[in-house]
Design a protein around this motif. Structure first.
Motif, PDB file in Angstrom:
ATOM      1  N   TYR A 266       0.848  -1.191   0.000  1.00  0.00           N
ATOM      2  CA  TYR A 266       0.000   0.000   0.000  1.00  0.00           C
ATOM      3  C   TYR A 266       0.887   1.246   0.000  1.00  0.00           C
ATOM      4  N   VAL A 267       0.564   2.185  -0.921  1.00  0.00           N
ATOM      5  CA  VAL A 267       1.399   3.392  -1.055  1.00  0.00           C
ATOM      6  C   VAL A 267       0.622   4.676  -0.780  1.00  0.00           C
ATOM      7  N   GLY A 268      -0.648   4.572  -0.422  1.00  0.00           N
ATOM      8  CA  GLY A 268      -1.453   5.769  -0.177  1.00  0.00           C
ATOM      9  C   GLY A 268      -1.230   6.372   1.199  1.00  0.00           C
ATOM     10  N   LYS A 269      -2.085   7.338   1.539  1.00  0.00           N
ATOM     11  CA  LYS A 269      -1.999   8.004   2.847  1.00  0.00           C
ATOM     12  C   LYS A 269      -2.518   7.079   3.944  1.00  0.00           C
ATOM     13  N   LYS A 270      -1.951   7.215   5.091  1.00  0.00           N
ATOM     14  CA  LYS A 270      -2.415   6.452   6.267  1.00  0.00           C
ATOM     15  C   LYS A 270      -3.793   6.954   6.684  1.00  0.00           C
ATOM     16  N   THR A 271      -4.589   6.043   7.223  1.00  0.00           N
ATOM     17  CA  THR A 271      -5.912   6.407   7.708  1.00  0.00           C
ATOM     18  C   THR A 271      -6.064   5.969   9.166  1.00  0.00           C
ATOM     19  N   ILE A 272      -7.236   6.197   9.719  1.00  0.00           N
ATOM     20  CA  ILE A 272      -7.467   5.848  11.130  1.00  0.00           C
ATOM     21  C   ILE A 272      -7.511   4.335  11.306  1.00  0.00           C
TER      22      ILE A 272
END
Length: 394
Positions: A266-272
């Motif tokens: 996974y290369v996207g932004k971190k989420t909660i």
């Protein structure tokens, strides 16, 4: 009658004490089993391996002690006979000693009588002179007898002391032998307890493996029915794994490894995170089981909440595509997100009443509740993603 009543009370108390002790042991074992059931697979495996080391160590100790005890056993039999003989001899010597003491006292009394002072007004004569000579002779005889008897008495005492020391030495040796026997019995009981623990732990471990396999199969079937993970792709991967397994004799495999084309970073932004406070109980990826030498691929993570009855939240905006009870995974909710991402929330104890298939959901919305553990899985366009790469661990 009173004695019979007291005996009955004592026996009844002993019986109750035994029952209480047994129930306490059972309670402790049940508590230990509950702790083992709640452990991570790898922690339980570590306990089993540690138990195997304990068993080897106990077997070694038992072997050494058994050899020592066998050597002492024949010696103990001989010494028991010697002890009986020495005790009997000492008993006879004590009788002789008592008899000699009586003789010595009698002789001293006679000697004292012959040494009485000359009475007042005593007149010497030929008869009195002869009497004194006789008394003097008797006194010498008595003195010689007392002296000989004293020497014999001293010899008997020395013999008694010598035999008593031999008896004490034998008793010490026999005590050591009996202590070794007792220690051997304790070690054997420990060994038996450890074997029973091992049986229990291995049973729990085997059930955990079977459950993990069944859960993986059920979740794969669900993902396949929803066209989230293509079954043909799964079969292709499993066939590839089978070929690898045939070439690898040392490690058996459960489930697909997804190590080539089916795992995606996974290369996207971190989420909660789906839970407010948690620890990772089971990691994503390969796990080599040290007990049965099986390779397991964990397609999800298991998060243990730091508080009971914890709220589970959606980690991204999306649409609910699955929400129902299952046979192996309890209640499951699957949410579809942008970029072909799906998040799977399994082992829910409750699904939130607002969760309905086809309904849109916002990031942070309540999905359901768990008592302790949440199984959390993430896929993206036929690939599995390590869920810990998606969420923030802070």
């Amino acid at each position: 009658m009173r004695k019979i009543f007291l005996l009955f009370c004592f026996l009844n108390f002993e019986f109750l004490a035994g029952n209480i002790s047994e129930k306490t042991r059972d309670l402790k074992e049940n508590q230990r089993i509950q702790e083992q059931l709640g452990k991570k697979l790898e922690d339980l495996a570590a306990d089993i391996l540690s138990g195997e080391k304990k068993l080897k160590n106990l077997s070694h100790q038992i072997e050494l002690l058994s050899a020592q005890t066998s050597k002492l056993e024949s010696s103990a039999k001989i010494q028991n006979k010697e002890l009986s003989a020495l005790s009997a001899q000492n008993e006879e010597l004590l009788k002789i000693k008592t008899a000699m003491e009586g003789k010595i006292i009698a002789l001293i009394a006679k000697d004292f009588a012959y040494d009485l002072p000359i009475p007042q007004g005593y007149i010497e004569s030929e008869e009195s002179f002869m009497a004194f000579e006789i008394l003097s002779g008797l006194d010498r005889v008595l003195s010689d007898e007392i002296s000989k008897l004293s020497r014999d008495y001293e010899g008997v005492n020395l013999l008694i002391d010598t035999k008593q020391k031999q008896i004490e030495k034998i008793n010490t040796n026999l005590k050591s032998y009996h202590e070794q026997i007792k220690q051997l019995q304790l070690l054997r009981q420990k060994q038996l307890d450890e074997i029973n623990k091992q049986k229990t732990d291995r049973g729990i471990y085997a059930k955990k493996l079977d459950k993990l396999k069944a859960e993986q199969s059920e979740l794969r079937a669900t993902l396949d029915s929803l066209k989230i993970i293509d079954k043909k792709e799964q079969e292709r991967e499993q066939n590839a794994d089978t070929k690898v397994a045939k070439n690898t004799n040392s490690v058996r495999q459960i489930g697909s490894s997804y190590q080539n084309s089916s795992v995606k970073k996974y290369v996207g932004k971190k989420t909660i995170a789906p839970l407010d406070s948690f620890v990772v109980k089971q990691k994503f990826g390969n796990y080599i089981d040290p007990i049965y030498n099986i390779k397991i691929f964990n397609e999800n993570v298991v998060l243990r909440s730091n508080k009971q009855d914890a709220t589970v939240r959606s980690v991204l905006d999306g649409k609910i595509v699955f929400a129902k009870d299952t046979s192996m995974l309890q209640r499951v909710v699957i949410i579809e997100h942008n970029d072909g991402i799906h998040t799977i929330y399994a082992h829910l104890d409750k699904i939130a009443p607002t969760i309905k298939v086809g309904k849109s959901i916002k990031k942070g919305s309540v999905v359901g509740r768990i008592k302790n553990d949440l199984t959390f899985e993430v896929t993206q366009k036929n690939f599995h993603i390590n869920p810990l790469e998606l969420i923030s661990l802070n």
